[in-house]
Design an enzyme around this catalytic site. Structure first.
Site, PDB file in Angstrom:
ATOM      1  N   GLY A 182       0.752  -1.245   0.000  1.00  0.00           N
ATOM      2  CA  GLY A 182       0.000   0.000   0.000  1.00  0.00           C
ATOM      3  C   GLY A 182       0.782   1.294   0.000  1.00  0.00           C
ATOM      4  O   GLY A 182       0.183   2.363  -0.145  1.00  0.00           O
ATOM      5  N   GLU A 201       3.823  -6.694   1.578  1.00  0.00           N
ATOM      6  CA  GLU A 201       3.323  -7.081   0.252  1.00  0.00           C
ATOM      7  C   GLU A 201       3.257  -5.874  -0.680  1.00  0.00           C
ATOM      8  O   GLU A 201       2.188  -5.521  -1.190  1.00  0.00           O
ATOM      9  CB  GLU A 201       1.903  -7.663   0.382  1.00  0.00           C
ATOM     10  CG  GLU A 201       1.782  -8.862   1.286  1.00  0.00           C
ATOM     11  CD  GLU A 201       0.313  -9.215   1.586  1.00  0.00           C
ATOM     12  OE1 GLU A 201      -0.592  -8.426   1.256  1.00  0.00           O
ATOM     13  OE2 GLU A 201       0.096 -10.289   2.158  1.00  0.00           O
ATOM     14  N   PRO A 202       4.365  -5.198  -0.923  1.00  0.00           N
ATOM     15  CA  PRO A 202       4.301  -4.035  -1.799  1.00  0.00           C
ATOM     16  C   PRO A 202       4.130  -4.447  -3.262  1.00  0.00           C
ATOM     17  O   PRO A 202       4.744  -5.408  -3.722  1.00  0.00           O
ATOM     18  CB  PRO A 202       5.661  -3.361  -1.601  1.00  0.00           C
ATOM     19  CG  PRO A 202       6.573  -4.470  -1.198  1.00  0.00           C
ATOM     20  CD  PRO A 202       5.731  -5.467  -0.449  1.00  0.00           C
ATOM     21  N   GLY A 203       3.278  -3.731  -3.969  1.00  0.00           N
ATOM     22  CA  GLY A 203       3.142  -3.939  -5.406  1.00  0.00           C
ATOM     23  C   GLY A 203       3.591  -2.683  -6.123  1.00  0.00           C
ATOM     24  O   GLY A 203       4.682  -2.598  -6.687  1.00  0.00           O
ATOM     25  N   ARG A 204       2.740  -1.655  -5.998  1.00  0.00           N
ATOM     26  CA  ARG A 204       2.914  -0.422  -6.753  1.00  0.00           C
ATOM     27  C   ARG A 204       4.298   0.210  -6.565  1.00  0.00           C
ATOM     28  O   ARG A 204       4.888   0.695  -7.514  1.00  0.00           O
ATOM     29  CB  ARG A 204       1.848   0.575  -6.304  1.00  0.00           C
ATOM     30  CG  ARG A 204       1.721   1.785  -7.162  1.00  0.00           C
ATOM     31  CD  ARG A 204       0.773   2.809  -6.520  1.00  0.00           C
ATOM     32  NE  ARG A 204      -0.474   2.291  -6.055  1.00  0.00           N
ATOM     33  CZ  ARG A 204      -1.626   2.331  -6.743  1.00  0.00           C
ATOM     34  NH1 ARG A 204      -1.655   2.889  -7.922  1.00  0.00           N
ATOM     35  NH2 ARG A 204      -2.731   1.837  -6.228  1.00  0.00           N
ATOM     36  N   ARG A 216      -6.499   3.035 -15.637  1.00  0.00           N
ATOM     37  CA  ARG A 216      -6.470   3.799 -14.389  1.00  0.00           C
ATOM     38  C   ARG A 216      -7.069   5.209 -14.523  1.00  0.00           C
ATOM     39  O   ARG A 216      -7.844   5.620 -13.653  1.00  0.00           O
ATOM     40  CB  ARG A 216      -5.050   3.876 -13.809  1.00  0.00           C
ATOM     41  CG  ARG A 216      -4.437   2.488 -13.532  1.00  0.00           C
ATOM     42  CD  ARG A 216      -3.173   2.554 -12.668  1.00  0.00           C
ATOM     43  NE  ARG A 216      -3.499   2.935 -11.331  1.00  0.00           N
ATOM     44  CZ  ARG A 216      -3.345   4.142 -10.856  1.00  0.00           C
ATOM     45  NH1 ARG A 216      -2.793   5.075 -11.593  1.00  0.00           N
ATOM     46  NH2 ARG A 216      -3.714   4.422  -9.623  1.00  0.00           N
ATOM     47  N   TYR A 246     -10.190   5.376 -12.107  1.00  0.00           N
ATOM     48  CA  TYR A 246      -9.986   6.049 -10.808  1.00  0.00           C
ATOM     49  C   TYR A 246      -9.755   7.548 -10.955  1.00  0.00           C
ATOM     50  O   TYR A 246      -9.384   8.213  -9.980  1.00  0.00           O
ATOM     51  CB  TYR A 246      -8.754   5.478 -10.092  1.00  0.00           C
ATOM     52  CG  TYR A 246      -8.679   3.978 -10.034  1.00  0.00           C
ATOM     53  CD1 TYR A 246      -9.544   3.233  -9.226  1.00  0.00           C
ATOM     54  CD2 TYR A 246      -7.718   3.289 -10.774  1.00  0.00           C
ATOM     55  CE1 TYR A 246      -9.457   1.856  -9.175  1.00  0.00           C
ATOM     56  CE2 TYR A 246      -7.630   1.903 -10.721  1.00  0.00           C
ATOM     57  CZ  TYR A 246      -8.510   1.198  -9.919  1.00  0.00           C
ATOM     58  OH  TYR A 246      -8.417  -0.172  -9.876  1.00  0.00           O
ATOM     59  N   CYS A 261     -14.619   3.705 -28.253  1.00  0.00           N
ATOM     60  CA  CYS A 261     -15.853   4.462 -28.473  1.00  0.00           C
ATOM     61  C   CYS A 261     -16.599   4.776 -27.194  1.00  0.00           C
ATOM     62  O   CYS A 261     -17.739   4.343 -27.003  1.00  0.00           O
ATOM     63  CB  CYS A 261     -16.736   3.684 -29.430  1.00  0.00           C
ATOM     64  SG  CYS A 261     -15.877   3.457 -30.976  1.00  0.00           S
ATOM     65  N   GLU A 262     -15.971   5.441 -26.269  1.00  0.00           N
ATOM     66  CA  GLU A 262     -16.702   6.050 -25.160  1.00  0.00           C
ATOM     67  C   GLU A 262     -15.912   7.244 -24.648  1.00  0.00           C
ATOM     68  O   GLU A 262     -14.685   7.258 -24.714  1.00  0.00           O
ATOM     69  CB  GLU A 262     -17.037   5.059 -24.041  1.00  0.00           C
ATOM     70  CG  GLU A 262     -15.995   4.100 -23.605  1.00  0.00           C
ATOM     71  CD  GLU A 262     -16.562   3.148 -22.545  1.00  0.00           C
ATOM     72  OE1 GLU A 262     -16.898   3.651 -21.464  1.00  0.00           O
ATOM     73  OE2 GLU A 262     -16.653   1.952 -22.795  1.00  0.00           O
TER      74      GLU A 262
HETATM   75  N1  LLP Z   1      -1.726  -6.863  -0.486  1.00  0.00           N
HETATM   76  C1  LLP Z   1      -3.049  -6.931  -0.671  1.00  0.00           C
HETATM   77  C2  LLP Z   1      -3.826  -7.867   0.153  1.00  0.00           C
HETATM   78  C3  LLP Z   1      -3.673  -6.109  -1.623  1.00  0.00           C
HETATM   79  O1  LLP Z   1      -4.982  -6.176  -1.787  1.00  0.00           O
HETATM   80  C4  LLP Z   1      -2.893  -5.214  -2.400  1.00  0.00           C
HETATM   81  C5  LLP Z   1      -3.505  -4.365  -3.412  1.00  0.00           C
HETATM   82  C6  LLP Z   1      -1.502  -5.191  -2.184  1.00  0.00           C
HETATM   83  C7  LLP Z   1      -0.958  -6.023  -1.215  1.00  0.00           C
HETATM   84  C8  LLP Z   1      -0.590  -4.301  -2.950  1.00  0.00           C
HETATM   85  O2  LLP Z   1      -0.855  -2.949  -2.773  1.00  0.00           O
HETATM   86  P1  LLP Z   1       0.146  -1.859  -3.371  1.00  0.00           P
HETATM   87  O3  LLP Z   1       1.458  -1.969  -2.636  1.00  0.00           O
HETATM   88  O4  LLP Z   1       0.315  -2.151  -4.825  1.00  0.00           O
HETATM   89  O5  LLP Z   1      -0.545  -0.575  -3.137  1.00  0.00           O
HETATM   90  N2  LLP Z   1      -5.885  -1.247  -9.314  1.00  0.00           N
HETATM   91  C9  LLP Z   1      -5.680  -0.229  -8.308  1.00  0.00           C
HETATM   92  C10 LLP Z   1      -4.948  -0.765  -7.084  1.00  0.00           C
HETATM   93  C11 LLP Z   1      -5.593  -1.977  -6.464  1.00  0.00           C
HETATM   94  C12 LLP Z   1      -4.868  -2.480  -5.248  1.00  0.00           C
HETATM   95  C13 LLP Z   1      -5.428  -3.763  -4.794  1.00  0.00           C
HETATM   96  N3  LLP Z   1      -4.750  -4.386  -3.703  1.00  0.00           N
HETATM   97  C14 LLP Z   1      -4.952   0.953  -8.936  1.00  0.00           C
HETATM   98  O6  LLP Z   1      -4.670   0.914 -10.138  1.00  0.00           O
HETATM   99  O7  LLP Z   1      -4.686   1.943  -8.266  1.00  0.00           O
END
Ligand code: LLP
Length: 421
Positions: free
Chosen positions: A239, A275-278, A314, A318, A346-347
């Site tokens: 997050g 659990e970092p993604g972004r 996105r 959002y 087309c939107e």
């Molecule tokens: N762990 C869990 C349980 C999650 O649900 C998520 C993201 C993460 C880790 C990773 O979060 P991050 O570090 O990436 O913020 N599609 C949306 C974001 C959806 C996030 C869903 N869960 C966007 O494009 O902003």
């Protein structure tokens, strides 16, 4: 910091000119930088050191197997939320004992898949899931390691569609009910309760909600231990937000986030998972696109580009901002003008930016959407029968297509016409 920089007026990914990739691969395409992915992963391992830790990349943000292999080879764990993502992590060579399984709707089939292939832990999100997992593990004669995801009821102060830590959200069990649910988990066969899990949302730009959540988890750890549970692992979720613009109000740094983790839960003697993604993938990727037409509308000019909401959803989903830059930079002081940057879908929602100040771009020019590595390619669709666009990985002066553009024959041949029609 990322590795997309101008050299000689041309935007490069590391040592490769994006014009060269475009000439070989065609547009649009996603391009990822291995050096940036590596650097961002290490920011977290350094921030958590010396705590025993595992950084589990949230592969929902970017799940190409080549990227997973790159991170897995550095030692990263993986956070998966479906059987499909589990399979991707395994295909990238990541061992089961570095894979955590999150998500509110794990099916029995997915549980079986992970128990057969090996799993570090399931992050269980509800009592029915707990009972299902107990049944599945028992029927297989194995023990499933679990944490229980608690919902701490804190406001993550982020976009409502990606906030997960309020009691009205579908995630986790209310933290007040945790003692009862842990007691049930301890009684059920086939489960080994190893820890606690929490995740409050995505794109958080303030540490305060994390602090509230982690302090609640620390209290819960003490309480559960006093009730006889051997809590030895804390999964603190992902997050941490990223800068989407080059402005001054940058989100907190991983180092500060790490310091917060140490301050709030560091004295508990637990292994810490995040659990970092972004933060790992977001600024490691861009989307390169080409201008098809410049259309002069009533009081505004449209830049119609060859990527669309199906490629990068996105902005329309959002209202998200992505910086847009020309791949070939004009001389300093070149004039700019406001454009609405739109795709061919087309939107009206197929709009990337409104009245964005950009150089005087024209047909055939290449542009790049920055910060598109996270939740870009993974959220793409074939809406309007637009093929999923290729993904390219750059490392130093090498580049490779890590997912090819499908042919129209491949796309259309997936449909079948019933014999009776
Ligand atoms: N762990 C869990 C349980 C999650 O649900 C998520 C993201 C993460 C880790 C990773 O979060 P991050 O570090 O990436 O913020 N599609 C949306 C974001 C959806 C996030 C869903 N869960 C966007 O494009 O902003």
């Amino acid at each position: 910091m990322d590795h997309f920089v101008y050299r000689g007026g041309i935007l490069h990914a590391e040592d490769v000119a994006l014009t060269d990739i475009a000439a070989t691969v065609g547009t649009p395409f996603y391009c990822y930088s291995a050096a940036t992915l590596t650097r961002h992963y290490h920011l977290f391992t350094e921030a958590l050191s010396p705590l025993p830790n595992l950084v589990c990349f949230a592969i929902k943000s970017l799940s190409n197997v080549a990227v997973l292999k790159l991170l897995g080879d550095l030692g990263a764990g993986m956070d998966v939320v479906s059987g499909g993502e589990y399979r991707r992590a395994k295909a990238a060579g990541v061992p089961g004992n570095r894979i955590v399984f999150s998500g509110v709707g794990k099916t029995r089939e997915e549980m079986r898949l992970a128990l057969e292939g090996g799993i570090r832990q399931f992050n269980v999100e509800s009592e029915p899931e707990l009972r299902a997992l107990s049944e599945v593990a028992t029927s297989m004669g194995v023990v499933a390691p679990i944490t229980i995801r608690v919902n701490p009821d804190v406001d993550a102060k982020t976009h409502e569609k990606i906030a997960t830590g309020k009691k009205e959200n579908k995630f986790g069990i209310p933290i007040g009910r945790a003692p009862a649910v842990y007691a049930e988990a301890a009684r059920l066969p086939g489960l080994d309760v190893v820890g606690i899990d929490v995740h409050i949302g995505s794109q958080l730009t303030d540490l305060e909600p994390f602090e509230q959540a982690f302090l609640k988890v620390a209290d819960l750890t003490r309480q559960l231990r006093s009730e006889g549970h051997n809590i030895r692992r804390l999964d603190l979720g992902g997050g941490l937000g990223i800068p989407y613009t080059r402005s001054n109000d940058a989100p907190p740094l991983p180092m500060d986030y790490g310091a917060l983790i140490k301050r709030t839960v560091g004295d508990l003697g637990c292994e810490v998972e995040i659990e970092p993604g972004r933060l790992i993938s977001g600024n490691s990727g861009i989307l390169v696109s080409q201008v098809i037409y410049v259309k002069n509308g009533e009081g505004r000019d449209f830049l119609i580009v060859d990527s669309a909401m199906n490629d990068l959803v996105r902005p329309s989903m959002y209202g998200a901002h992505h910086d847009i830059v020309p791949v070939i930079e004009g001389p300093v002081g070149s004039p700019t003008q406001p454009f609405d940057v739109v795709g061919p879908v087309c939107e009206t929602g197929d709009t990337f930016a409104k009245e964005r100040d950009l150089p005087l771009l024209t047909e055939g020019d290449l542009i790049a959407f920055r910060s598109a590595g996270a939740y870009g390619a993974v959220m793409a669709s074939e809406y309007n029968t637009r093929p999923l666009i290729p993904e390219v990985l750059v490392k130093g002066d090498h580049f490779a297509v890590i997912r090819a553009r499908p042919s129209f024959d491949e796309i259309i041949s997936r449909d079948t016409i019933p014999a009776w029609l």
